[in-house]
Scaffold this motif. Structure first.
Motif, PDB file in Angstrom:
ATOM      1  N   GLU A  50      -3.908  18.917  -8.025  1.00  0.00           N
ATOM      2  CA  GLU A  50      -2.557  19.142  -7.473  1.00  0.00           C
ATOM      3  C   GLU A  50      -2.484  17.808  -6.499  1.00  0.00           C
ATOM      4  OE1 GLU A  50      -2.031  22.822  -5.480  1.00  0.00           O
ATOM      5  OE2 GLU A  50      -3.393  23.844  -6.946  1.00  0.00           O
ATOM      6  N   MET A  51      -1.084  17.593  -6.447  1.00  0.00           N
ATOM      7  CA  MET A  51      -0.503  16.640  -5.372  1.00  0.00           C
ATOM      8  C   MET A  51       0.939  16.790  -5.181  1.00  0.00           C
ATOM      9  SD  MET A  51      -0.326  13.276  -7.820  1.00  0.00           S
ATOM     10  CE  MET A  51       0.689  13.055  -9.134  1.00  0.00           C
ATOM     11  N   LYS A  52       1.255  16.484  -4.067  1.00  0.00           N
ATOM     12  CA  LYS A  52       2.656  16.613  -3.614  1.00  0.00           C
ATOM     13  C   LYS A  52       3.248  15.273  -3.163  1.00  0.00           C
ATOM     14  CE  LYS A  52       2.017  21.108  -1.673  1.00  0.00           C
ATOM     15  NZ  LYS A  52       1.989  21.984  -0.776  1.00  0.00           N
ATOM     16  N   LEU A  53       4.443  15.085  -3.603  1.00  0.00           N
ATOM     17  CA  LEU A  53       5.237  13.909  -3.069  1.00  0.00           C
ATOM     18  C   LEU A  53       5.316  13.960  -1.676  1.00  0.00           C
ATOM     19  CD1 LEU A  53       6.883  11.217  -3.791  1.00  0.00           C
ATOM     20  CD2 LEU A  53       8.729  12.786  -3.994  1.00  0.00           C
ATOM     21  N   PHE A  54       4.671  12.699  -1.053  1.00  0.00           N
ATOM     22  CA  PHE A  54       4.854  12.415   0.290  1.00  0.00           C
ATOM     23  C   PHE A  54       6.137  11.628   0.724  1.00  0.00           C
ATOM     24  CE2 PHE A  54       3.327  10.103   4.330  1.00  0.00           C
ATOM     25  CZ  PHE A  54       3.393  11.095   5.012  1.00  0.00           C
ATOM     26  N   ASN A  55       6.249  10.278   0.368  1.00  0.00           N
ATOM     27  CA  ASN A  55       7.323   9.581   0.661  1.00  0.00           C
ATOM     28  C   ASN A  55       7.295   8.440  -0.403  1.00  0.00           C
ATOM     29  OD1 ASN A  55       9.538   8.715   1.893  1.00  0.00           O
ATOM     30  ND2 ASN A  55       8.377   8.419   3.864  1.00  0.00           N
ATOM     31  N   VAL A  56       8.533   7.643  -0.461  1.00  0.00           N
ATOM     32  CA  VAL A  56       8.589   6.366  -1.130  1.00  0.00           C
ATOM     33  C   VAL A  56       8.735   5.466  -0.246  1.00  0.00           C
ATOM     34  CG1 VAL A  56      10.156   5.211  -3.041  1.00  0.00           C
ATOM     35  CG2 VAL A  56       9.577   7.693  -3.085  1.00  0.00           C
ATOM     36  N   TYR A  57       8.034   4.443  -0.314  1.00  0.00           N
ATOM     37  CA  TYR A  57       8.310   3.082   0.604  1.00  0.00           C
ATOM     38  C   TYR A  57       8.526   1.963  -0.368  1.00  0.00           C
ATOM     39  CZ  TYR A  57       5.519   6.113   3.660  1.00  0.00           C
ATOM     40  OH  TYR A  57       5.272   7.264   4.255  1.00  0.00           O
ATOM     41  N   SER A  58       9.567   1.057   0.411  1.00  0.00           N
ATOM     42  CA  SER A  58      10.034  -0.023  -0.076  1.00  0.00           C
ATOM     43  C   SER A  58      10.629  -1.084   0.615  1.00  0.00           C
ATOM     44  CB  SER A  58      11.254   0.053  -1.462  1.00  0.00           C
ATOM     45  OG  SER A  58      12.384   1.099  -0.612  1.00  0.00           O
ATOM     46  N   GLY A  59      11.025  -2.376   0.442  1.00  0.00           N
ATOM     47  CA  GLY A  59      11.665  -3.184   1.157  1.00  0.00           C
ATOM     48  C   GLY A  59      10.546  -4.150   1.925  1.00  0.00           C
ATOM     49  N   GLU A  60      10.897  -4.617   3.040  1.00  0.00           N
ATOM     50  CA  GLU A  60       9.910  -5.624   3.693  1.00  0.00           C
ATOM     51  C   GLU A  60       8.531  -5.237   3.962  1.00  0.00           C
ATOM     52  OE1 GLU A  60      10.662  -9.023   4.229  1.00  0.00           O
ATOM     53  OE2 GLU A  60      12.551  -8.604   3.440  1.00  0.00           O
ATOM     54  N   SER A  61       8.266  -4.023   4.231  1.00  0.00           N
ATOM     55  CA  SER A  61       7.024  -3.404   4.534  1.00  0.00           C
ATOM     56  C   SER A  61       6.189  -3.417   3.516  1.00  0.00           C
ATOM     57  CB  SER A  61       7.218  -2.083   5.437  1.00  0.00           C
ATOM     58  OG  SER A  61       7.438  -1.139   4.478  1.00  0.00           O
ATOM     59  N   GLN A  62       6.728  -3.720   2.319  1.00  0.00           N
ATOM     60  CA  GLN A  62       6.029  -3.640   0.994  1.00  0.00           C
ATOM     61  C   GLN A  62       5.701  -4.876   0.501  1.00  0.00           C
ATOM     62  OE1 GLN A  62       4.385  -0.632   0.255  1.00  0.00           O
ATOM     63  NE2 GLN A  62       5.306  -0.424   2.398  1.00  0.00           N
ATOM     64  N   HIS A  63       6.011  -5.925   1.333  1.00  0.00           N
ATOM     65  CA  HIS A  63       5.835  -7.312   0.669  1.00  0.00           C
ATOM     66  C   HIS A  63       4.397  -7.551   0.608  1.00  0.00           C
ATOM     67  CE1 HIS A  63       5.812 -11.838   1.279  1.00  0.00           C
ATOM     68  NE2 HIS A  63       6.539 -11.590   0.330  1.00  0.00           N
ATOM     69  N   HIS A  64       3.703  -8.311  -0.346  1.00  0.00           N
ATOM     70  CA  HIS A  64       2.326  -8.483  -0.735  1.00  0.00           C
ATOM     71  C   HIS A  64       2.227  -9.748  -1.186  1.00  0.00           C
ATOM     72  CE1 HIS A  64      -1.858  -7.672  -0.336  1.00  0.00           C
ATOM     73  NE2 HIS A  64      -1.821  -8.174  -1.603  1.00  0.00           N
ATOM     74  N   ILE A  65       1.282 -10.811  -0.685  1.00  0.00           N
ATOM     75  CA  ILE A  65       1.090 -11.828  -1.473  1.00  0.00           C
ATOM     76  C   ILE A  65      -0.624 -11.735  -1.786  1.00  0.00           C
ATOM     77  CG2 ILE A  65       1.029 -14.449  -1.497  1.00  0.00           C
ATOM     78  CD1 ILE A  65       2.999 -14.407   0.672  1.00  0.00           C
ATOM     79  N   TYR A  66      -0.852 -11.881  -3.158  1.00  0.00           N
ATOM     80  CA  TYR A  66      -2.507 -11.681  -3.492  1.00  0.00           C
ATOM     81  C   TYR A  66      -2.997 -13.172  -3.104  1.00  0.00           C
ATOM     82  CZ  TYR A  66      -1.472  -7.227  -5.738  1.00  0.00           C
ATOM     83  OH  TYR A  66      -1.144  -5.963  -5.994  1.00  0.00           O
ATOM     84  N   PRO A  67      -4.388 -13.026  -3.275  1.00  0.00           N
ATOM     85  CA  PRO A  67      -5.137 -14.214  -2.897  1.00  0.00           C
ATOM     86  C   PRO A  67      -4.719 -15.530  -4.194  1.00  0.00           C
ATOM     87  CG  PRO A  67      -6.307 -12.327  -2.631  1.00  0.00           C
ATOM     88  CD  PRO A  67      -5.444 -11.929  -3.383  1.00  0.00           C
TER      89      PRO A  67
END
Length: 129
Positions: A50-67
């Motif tokens: 079982e799982m419950k939706l907690f939240n959706v995150y987007s925008g600047e806080s979700q910027h990522h650069i891989y190695p």
């Protein structure tokens, strides 16, 4: 995924060695729920009941650069689960280590995209059953 003592299971990634919530990209035709369950199983060996939706995150806080230089802005759909089963398995490639952490004592090398998730989790912990 939270255990009975409010510790969260984190994955040490194989690409940048940061700790993060297990997850990943959607396959064609999948729902977000199917993706969450599949990715957790692939990266941890655990099956979510079982799982419950907690939240959706987007925008600047979700910027990522891989190695390797690939750059993304994620849309993270975060679920919380206390109902799961199985034995923790580490594949040694995508996942280098799995460990439960107290939500108030997270590792220094936590993925930056996960920071807002844990800020919200700390505030809303009493709501999660």
């Amino acid at each position: 995924m939270l255990d009975g003592m409010n510790k969260v299971l984190l994955q040490r990634r194989g690409d940048d060695y940061n700790w993060c919530i297990p997850g990943g990209g959607m396959d064609l035709g999948e729902t977000v729920e199917e993706t969450a369950k599949r990715e957790v199983y692939e990266e941890t060996g655990l099956v979510i009941d079982e799982m419950k939706l907690f939240n959706v995150y987007s925008g600047e806080s979700q910027h990522h650069i891989y190695p390797d230089g690939n750059e993304f802005y994620f849309v993270n759909v975060v679920y919380v689960s206390r109902a799961y089963k199985g034995e923790v398995l580490i594949d040694g490639e995508e996942t280098k280590e799995l460990k439960y952490f107290d939500i108030y004592e997270l590792p220094q090398t936590l993925s930056k995209t996960n920071v807002p998730v844990f800020e919200d989790l700390r505030r809303r912990l009493s709501e999660i059953k």
